[in-house]
Design an enzyme around this catalytic site. Structure first.
Site, PDB file in Angstrom:
ATOM      1  N   HIS A 284       0.854  -1.183   0.000  1.00 35.87           N
ATOM      2  CA  HIS A 284       0.000   0.000   0.000  1.00 35.87           C
ATOM      3  C   HIS A 284       0.894   1.239   0.000  1.00 35.87           C
ATOM      4  O   HIS A 284       1.572   1.515   0.987  1.00 35.87           O
ATOM      5  CB  HIS A 284      -0.881  -0.020   1.253  1.00 35.87           C
ATOM      6  CG  HIS A 284      -2.026   0.935   1.205  1.00 35.87           C
ATOM      7  ND1 HIS A 284      -1.869   2.296   1.287  1.00 35.87           N
ATOM      8  CD2 HIS A 284      -3.355   0.723   1.071  1.00 35.87           C
ATOM      9  CE1 HIS A 284      -3.046   2.885   1.218  1.00 35.87           C
ATOM     10  NE2 HIS A 284      -3.968   1.953   1.094  1.00 35.87           N
ATOM     11  N   HIS A 327      -1.528   2.472  11.656  1.00 36.19           N
ATOM     12  CA  HIS A 327      -0.483   3.477  11.500  1.00 36.19           C
ATOM     13  C   HIS A 327      -0.362   4.338  12.745  1.00 36.19           C
ATOM     14  O   HIS A 327      -1.338   4.616  13.428  1.00 36.19           O
ATOM     15  CB  HIS A 327      -0.851   4.366  10.291  1.00 36.19           C
ATOM     16  CG  HIS A 327       0.244   5.273   9.838  1.00 36.19           C
ATOM     17  ND1 HIS A 327       0.023   6.487   9.231  1.00 36.19           N
ATOM     18  CD2 HIS A 327       1.587   5.139   9.911  1.00 36.19           C
ATOM     19  CE1 HIS A 327       1.173   7.050   8.934  1.00 36.19           C
ATOM     20  NE2 HIS A 327       2.138   6.259   9.348  1.00 36.19           N
ATOM     21  N   GLU A 333      -3.271  14.295  11.509  1.00 37.00           N
ATOM     22  CA  GLU A 333      -4.182  14.150  10.375  1.00 37.00           C
ATOM     23  C   GLU A 333      -5.622  14.503  10.763  1.00 37.00           C
ATOM     24  O   GLU A 333      -6.214  13.868  11.635  1.00 37.00           O
ATOM     25  CB  GLU A 333      -4.155  12.705   9.857  1.00 37.00           C
ATOM     26  CG  GLU A 333      -2.763  12.200   9.498  1.00 37.00           C
ATOM     27  CD  GLU A 333      -2.751  10.706   9.195  1.00 37.00           C
ATOM     28  OE1 GLU A 333      -3.829  10.077   9.285  1.00 37.00           O
ATOM     29  OE2 GLU A 333      -1.679  10.168   8.895  1.00 37.00           O
ATOM     30  N   HIS A 358      -6.584  12.374  14.095  1.00 40.46           N
ATOM     31  CA  HIS A 358      -5.590  11.470  14.670  1.00 40.46           C
ATOM     32  C   HIS A 358      -4.311  12.288  14.839  1.00 40.46           C
ATOM     33  O   HIS A 358      -3.572  12.521  13.895  1.00 40.46           O
ATOM     34  CB  HIS A 358      -5.359  10.258  13.754  1.00 40.46           C
ATOM     35  CG  HIS A 358      -6.622   9.492  13.484  1.00 40.46           C
ATOM     36  ND1 HIS A 358      -7.003   9.093  12.232  1.00 40.46           N
ATOM     37  CD2 HIS A 358      -7.612   9.088  14.322  1.00 40.46           C
ATOM     38  CE1 HIS A 358      -8.166   8.453  12.291  1.00 40.46           C
ATOM     39  NE2 HIS A 358      -8.546   8.437  13.561  1.00 40.46           N
ATOM     40  N   HIS A 364      -4.125   4.620  14.554  1.00 39.18           N
ATOM     41  CA  HIS A 364      -5.373   4.612  13.789  1.00 39.18           C
ATOM     42  C   HIS A 364      -5.251   3.585  12.668  1.00 39.18           C
ATOM     43  O   HIS A 364      -4.181   3.061  12.384  1.00 39.18           O
ATOM     44  CB  HIS A 364      -5.703   5.998  13.233  1.00 39.18           C
ATOM     45  CG  HIS A 364      -4.594   6.633  12.446  1.00 39.18           C
ATOM     46  ND1 HIS A 364      -3.503   7.223  13.037  1.00 39.18           N
ATOM     47  CD2 HIS A 364      -4.401   6.767  11.111  1.00 39.18           C
ATOM     48  CE1 HIS A 364      -2.689   7.713  12.118  1.00 39.18           C
ATOM     49  NE2 HIS A 364      -3.202   7.431  10.932  1.00 39.18           N
TER      50      HIS A 364
END
Length: 426
Positions: A284, A327, A333, A358, A364
């Site tokens: 990803h 993460h 964020e 977050h 998260h």
């Protein structure tokens, strides 16, 4: 049909609403054509390097200094632009803002922020909800740029350089120091998000190995052609200075620029034109590949704020986990959803008009349902469609406002979406 916009982000533009209003040599002559007054609006220091130097020459009916003294609007400040006061290490998520009756300025609510406007770093995140035009009121924000992300209802943004129309799926940027007005384009309520950027102006990110044709392309950024209001009567200019609102009386509309040239301009961009770069092999990629605009900091590669989106896209990869991974990040964020469903949050708590935060090193990732669905899915190409989420990411932790902590707006049970993960280790 007459073209309403000029295209090409960062270019030097020129536009005139009356033929002959713009001086032929594009400098400020002793006497401007048509009895207009020349005025320079600078978005950077005079001595900034050429590639970061921002300015526009405005040829207007009356000079900008024609207004009475500013007086503080303490009650309106307290109602709208709240001060972020609290650091909160928890994952936080909010419902959509309820529909408000009133004009754009009355309908702003600050959720979180970081940095300081007078130090020209950081940003604040606001929501807006309004259903009335501003009529004889205009706004000038000396603190930062306003990046509008409409979520429902289309906007008419009238600026000194011309008029912009924008719908959900498009964004609008009004530069710091420019006078403007925001109205509903059609009857009904308008709702959305604002990133108020106190730091360096937004620009396109460097593409590096991606090459010339990925992400957002400069030709799709549109700035308005010149348009003006030659109106006299009682008008009000509302100025925002270091988080406080002030009011000055005027005898005319401040949107009286007949011609202009320069590169310090408002613009709009259609997020649906974003050329998404994604994996075709495995793993990803980091969400930095979804960056539309960036406000750099003084540390190379570390943003004051990045504006990134998560648009419709094909997912093509082998032997890999598809949604965003779990993460913890040194960046902070704030996420919002314009329409559709975000692929890492499939339960109902993260809806259009809502948001989540977050903060730095706050863990998260996908909720239980999204994780289990992805883990069992057949690994074949599929398309994420009918969605548009976004993120305001900053290197500085966000502080939250008292308003952000109010009941029925803050979702107090957000952490529950991760509590039912099973222990599978053997």
């Amino acid at each position: 049909m007459e073209n309403k916009y000029l295209s090409g982000f960062g270019n030097h533009f020129s536009s005139e609403a009356r033929t002959g209003a713009l001086p032929l040599d594009q400098n400020s002559p002793q006497k401007a054509p048509m009895g207009l007054y020349p005025e320079q609006l600078s978005g950077s220091a005079f001595t900034a390097p050429r590639h970061t130097n921002l300015y526009s020459w405005l040829y207007r009916i009356r000079p900008s200094v024609m207004h009475k003294a500013f007086k503080p609007l303490k009650e309106l400040t307290l109602k709208t632009f709240f001060k972020p006061l609290h650091i909160n290490p928890n994952q936080m998520r909010w419902n959509a803002l309820k529909e408000e009756s009133g004009n754009f300025i009355e309908g702003i609510r600050t959720v979180c922020g970081t940095g300081m406007s007078h130090e020209q770093r950081g940003l604040q995140v606001h929501l807006y909800s309004f259903n009335q035009g501003m009529q004889n009121k205009y706004l000038m924000n000396a603190d930062g740029d306003f990046l509008f992300v409409p979520q429902s209802g289309s906007l008419q943004v009238k600026t000194e350089l011309g008029f912009i129309e924008a719908e959900p799926g498009e964004i609008v940027l009004v530069p710091r120091g420019m006078k403007f007005q925001v109205n509903p384009l059609k009857p009904g309520n308008c709702k959305g998000y604002i990133a108020e950027n106190f730091g360096s102006p937004f620009r396109l990110p460097e593409l590096g190995a991606i090459g010339a044709n990925g992400l957002a392309h400069r030709r799709h950024f549109l700035t308005p052609v010149a348009a003006f209001e030659d109106l006299e009567g009682p008008f009000e200019l509302i100025g925002k200075f270091n988080g406080e609102l002030w009011s000055a009386e005027m005898g005319h509309s401040p949107l009286d620029v007949v011609a202009w040239h320069g590169n310090y301009v408002p613009f709009k961009y259609d997020l649906r034109k974003f050329n998404t770069i994604n994996t075709v092999s495995f793993d990803h990629p980091d969400p930095s590949i979804f960056t539309v605009l960036t406000s750099p900091s003084d540390t190379p590669g570390v943003a004051n704020v990045d504006f990134a989106i998560f648009p419709p896209r094909w997912m093509v990869a082998e032997n890999t986990f598809r949604p965003p991974y779990f993460h913890r990040n040194c960046m902070s964020e704030y996420m919002g959803l314009i329409y559709g469903t975000y692929d890492a949050k499939e339960e109902e708590g993260f809806g259009p008009g809502g948001g989540s935060l977050h903060n730095f090193y706050s863990a998260h990732g996908p909720d239980v349902e999204a994780f289990e669905k992805a883990s069992a899915a057949e690994l074949k190409p599929f398309k994420i469609d009918g969605t548009m989420a976004f993120m305001f990411e900053s290197r500085i932790p966000y502080m939250v406002t008292d308003f952000a902590m109010t009941k029925n707006f803050l979702q107090e049970d957000y952490q529950e979406v991760w509590q039912d993960f099973k222990k599978n280790f053997k």
